[in-house]
Write a protein that holds these residues in place. Structure first.
Motif, PDB file in Angstrom:
ATOM      1  N   TYR A 164      50.214   1.764  42.522  1.00  0.00           N
ATOM      2  CA  TYR A 164      49.892   1.323  41.934  1.00  0.00           C
ATOM      3  C   TYR A 164      50.332   0.872  40.617  1.00  0.00           C
ATOM      4  CZ  TYR A 164      45.711   4.257  44.256  1.00  0.00           C
ATOM      5  OH  TYR A 164      45.129   4.626  45.624  1.00  0.00           O
ATOM      6  N   LEU A 165      49.961  -0.046  40.358  1.00  0.00           N
ATOM      7  CA  LEU A 165      49.939  -0.294  38.520  1.00  0.00           C
ATOM      8  C   LEU A 165      49.825  -0.069  37.713  1.00  0.00           C
ATOM      9  CD1 LEU A 165      50.759  -4.876  40.022  1.00  0.00           C
ATOM     10  CD2 LEU A 165      52.765  -3.166  39.147  1.00  0.00           C
ATOM     11  N   SER A 166      50.259   0.287  36.558  1.00  0.00           N
ATOM     12  CA  SER A 166      49.644   0.673  34.891  1.00  0.00           C
ATOM     13  C   SER A 166      49.789  -0.475  34.357  1.00  0.00           C
ATOM     14  CB  SER A 166      49.892   2.231  34.893  1.00  0.00           C
ATOM     15  OG  SER A 166      50.837   2.746  34.774  1.00  0.00           O
ATOM     16  N   PHE A 167      49.383  -0.746  33.481  1.00  0.00           N
ATOM     17  CA  PHE A 167      49.433  -1.430  32.699  1.00  0.00           C
ATOM     18  C   PHE A 167      49.266  -0.837  31.166  1.00  0.00           C
ATOM     19  CE2 PHE A 167      48.823  -4.487  35.868  1.00  0.00           C
ATOM     20  CZ  PHE A 167      50.055  -5.488  35.193  1.00  0.00           C
ATOM     21  N   ARG A 168      50.040  -0.290  30.546  1.00  0.00           N
ATOM     22  CA  ARG A 168      49.999   0.587  29.434  1.00  0.00           C
ATOM     23  C   ARG A 168      50.012  -0.271  27.891  1.00  0.00           C
ATOM     24  NH1 ARG A 168      53.913   4.409  26.776  1.00  0.00           N
ATOM     25  NH2 ARG A 168      52.659   5.438  25.083  1.00  0.00           N
ATOM     26  N   ALA A 169      48.443   0.102  27.211  1.00  0.00           N
ATOM     27  CA  ALA A 169      48.510  -0.344  26.579  1.00  0.00           C
ATOM     28  C   ALA A 169      49.409   0.860  25.240  1.00  0.00           C
ATOM     29  CB  ALA A 169      47.297  -1.282  25.490  1.00  0.00           C
ATOM     30  N   CYS A 170      50.315   0.055  24.089  1.00  0.00           N
ATOM     31  CA  CYS A 170      51.442   1.686  23.664  1.00  0.00           C
ATOM     32  C   CYS A 170      51.499   0.986  21.937  1.00  0.00           C
ATOM     33  CB  CYS A 170      52.136   2.112  23.884  1.00  0.00           C
ATOM     34  SG  CYS A 170      53.341   0.841  24.851  1.00  0.00           S
ATOM     35  N   SER A 171      50.128  -0.544  21.393  1.00  0.00           N
ATOM     36  CA  SER A 171      50.320  -0.466  20.368  1.00  0.00           C
ATOM     37  C   SER A 171      49.830   0.756  19.174  1.00  0.00           C
ATOM     38  CB  SER A 171      49.312  -1.407  19.963  1.00  0.00           C
ATOM     39  OG  SER A 171      49.580  -2.853  21.362  1.00  0.00           O
ATOM     40  N   ASP A 172      51.092   0.276  17.981  1.00  0.00           N
ATOM     41  CA  ASP A 172      50.557   1.241  16.848  1.00  0.00           C
ATOM     42  C   ASP A 172      49.490   1.224  16.194  1.00  0.00           C
ATOM     43  OD1 ASP A 172      53.081   2.393  17.018  1.00  0.00           O
ATOM     44  OD2 ASP A 172      53.862   0.542  15.957  1.00  0.00           O
ATOM     45  N   PRO A 173      48.710   1.759  15.262  1.00  0.00           N
ATOM     46  CA  PRO A 173      47.417   1.198  14.711  1.00  0.00           C
ATOM     47  C   PRO A 173      47.300   0.345  13.834  1.00  0.00           C
ATOM     48  CG  PRO A 173      48.158   3.555  14.299  1.00  0.00           C
ATOM     49  CD  PRO A 173      49.238   2.908  14.981  1.00  0.00           C
ATOM     50  N   ASP A 174      46.737  -0.691  14.223  1.00  0.00           N
ATOM     51  CA  ASP A 174      46.349  -1.446  12.823  1.00  0.00           C
ATOM     52  C   ASP A 174      47.086  -2.871  12.967  1.00  0.00           C
ATOM     53  OD1 ASP A 174      44.825  -2.308  10.333  1.00  0.00           O
ATOM     54  OD2 ASP A 174      46.399  -2.081   8.778  1.00  0.00           O
ATOM     55  N   GLN A 175      46.836  -3.142  14.272  1.00  0.00           N
ATOM     56  CA  GLN A 175      47.914  -4.348  15.199  1.00  0.00           C
ATOM     57  C   GLN A 175      46.745  -5.303  14.891  1.00  0.00           C
ATOM     58  OE1 GLN A 175      51.008  -4.781  14.571  1.00  0.00           O
ATOM     59  NE2 GLN A 175      50.671  -2.754  13.583  1.00  0.00           N
ATOM     60  N   PHE A 176      46.868  -5.393  15.974  1.00  0.00           N
ATOM     61  CA  PHE A 176      45.321  -7.193  15.900  1.00  0.00           C
ATOM     62  C   PHE A 176      44.836  -7.422  17.736  1.00  0.00           C
ATOM     63  CE2 PHE A 176      44.366 -11.317  13.856  1.00  0.00           C
ATOM     64  CZ  PHE A 176      42.926 -11.005  14.444  1.00  0.00           C
ATOM     65  N   TYR A 177      45.648  -8.392  18.594  1.00  0.00           N
ATOM     66  CA  TYR A 177      44.443  -8.270  19.817  1.00  0.00           C
ATOM     67  C   TYR A 177      46.007  -8.609  20.984  1.00  0.00           C
ATOM     68  CZ  TYR A 177      39.981  -9.178  18.470  1.00  0.00           C
ATOM     69  OH  TYR A 177      39.022  -9.301  18.043  1.00  0.00           O
ATOM     70  N   LEU A 178      45.828  -7.774  22.028  1.00  0.00           N
ATOM     71  CA  LEU A 178      46.491  -7.677  23.284  1.00  0.00           C
ATOM     72  C   LEU A 178      46.015  -8.078  24.294  1.00  0.00           C
ATOM     73  CD1 LEU A 178      49.507  -7.345  24.398  1.00  0.00           C
ATOM     74  CD2 LEU A 178      48.107  -4.772  24.952  1.00  0.00           C
ATOM     75  N   ALA A 179      45.875  -8.817  24.837  1.00  0.00           N
ATOM     76  CA  ALA A 179      45.554  -9.681  26.428  1.00  0.00           C
ATOM     77  C   ALA A 179      46.013  -9.590  27.503  1.00  0.00           C
ATOM     78  CB  ALA A 179      44.562 -10.993  25.725  1.00  0.00           C
ATOM     79  N   LEU A 180      45.610  -9.045  28.709  1.00  0.00           N
ATOM     80  CA  LEU A 180      46.450  -9.472  29.376  1.00  0.00           C
ATOM     81  C   LEU A 180      45.192 -10.347  30.834  1.00  0.00           C
ATOM     82  CD1 LEU A 180      48.359  -8.072  31.955  1.00  0.00           C
ATOM     83  CD2 LEU A 180      46.632  -6.477  31.939  1.00  0.00           C
ATOM     84  N   ASP A 181      46.230 -11.339  31.662  1.00  0.00           N
ATOM     85  CA  ASP A 181      45.082 -11.797  32.808  1.00  0.00           C
ATOM     86  C   ASP A 181      46.209 -12.273  33.921  1.00  0.00           C
ATOM     87  OD1 ASP A 181      43.332 -13.527  33.899  1.00  0.00           O
ATOM     88  OD2 ASP A 181      42.789 -14.496  32.509  1.00  0.00           O
ATOM     89  N   ASN A 182      45.476 -13.126  35.102  1.00  0.00           N
ATOM     90  CA  ASN A 182      46.515 -13.706  36.092  1.00  0.00           C
ATOM     91  C   ASN A 182      47.329 -12.614  36.371  1.00  0.00           C
ATOM     92  OD1 ASN A 182      46.294 -15.639  37.560  1.00  0.00           O
ATOM     93  ND2 ASN A 182      47.937 -16.630  36.016  1.00  0.00           N
TER      94      ASN A 182
END
Length: 201
Positions: free
Chosen positions: A169-187
């Motif tokens: 299984y692959l995992s894509f972990r969003a681990c951004s700091d607070p109060d940033q913006f958008y992170l998008a993933l596709d394809n």
């Protein structure tokens, strides 16, 4: 302040089923089957093709989204995965692929399209692989970027060798700091490097 920059804050939430995980956070239903390579997925089905979302923290989670006046565009198609910032909490949300049947010694390529919004709001994401769709089961880091600010999308290409036969299984972990913006993933594309010209379809 960000609400008046680039985009608003509304999201189109996915229509996939949700359940509760052990710490009470939302999660989609666990993957039940595995597939052979080549495999590609662009988040265009309501059931997420047996992908799994979990939240291991107190921030927001990955969501199924589509382009609108207040959200970014997909890389292609209509839908994509989106992480939206929290004002106060860091991201710690995982998006697990459905199971992939992999063979020992095979040279594999993973490709995915990703974007942030602007260097002023750097996002963070890491990609791991393992034999279970759990945090503990994700044992090998394949990729990490802690300064994602590119807009539009870029394509990441990662090569790795399978250590043993099994379902991975692959995992894509969003681990951004607070109060940033958008992170998008596709394809997402995963394929075996048998020939230099082979690609996922």
């Amino acid at each position: 302040m960000k609400n008046s920059l680039f985009f608003g804050i509304s999201l189109l939430f996915g229509s996939f089923l949700m359940a509760q995980n052990s710490n009470g956070n939302q999660t989609s239903l666990k993957p039940a089957s595995s597939v052979d390579l080549p495999y590609s997925y662009g988040f265009e089905t309501a059931d997420l093709d047996e992908w799994l979302i979990t939240n291991e923290g107190s921030g927001n989670i990955w969501e199924l989204a589509q382009a609108s006046g207040s959200t970014p565009d997909p890389s292609e198609g209509t839908y994509y995965m989106l992480y939206e910032w929290s004002d106060t909490d860091a991201a710690n949300t995982y998006l697990y692929s459905r199971g992939l049947n992999l063979k020992a010694g095979k040279d594999i390529t993973l490709q995915f399209d990703y974007q942030g919004i602007d260097d002023f709001f750097p996002e963070k994401m890491e990609v791991k692989i393992g034999t279970a769709a759990t945090v503990a089961g994700q044992t090998t880091q394949l990729w990490i970027d802690e300064e994602i600010g590119n807009y539009p999308y870029e394509t990441a290409t990662v090569n790795f060798t399978v250590p043993a036969d099994g379902v991975y299984y692959l995992s894509f972990r969003a681990c951004s700091d607070p109060d940033q913006f958008y992170l998008a993933l596709d394809n997402i594309k995963v394929y075996e490097n048998v020939l230099a010209t082979q690609n996922a379809t």
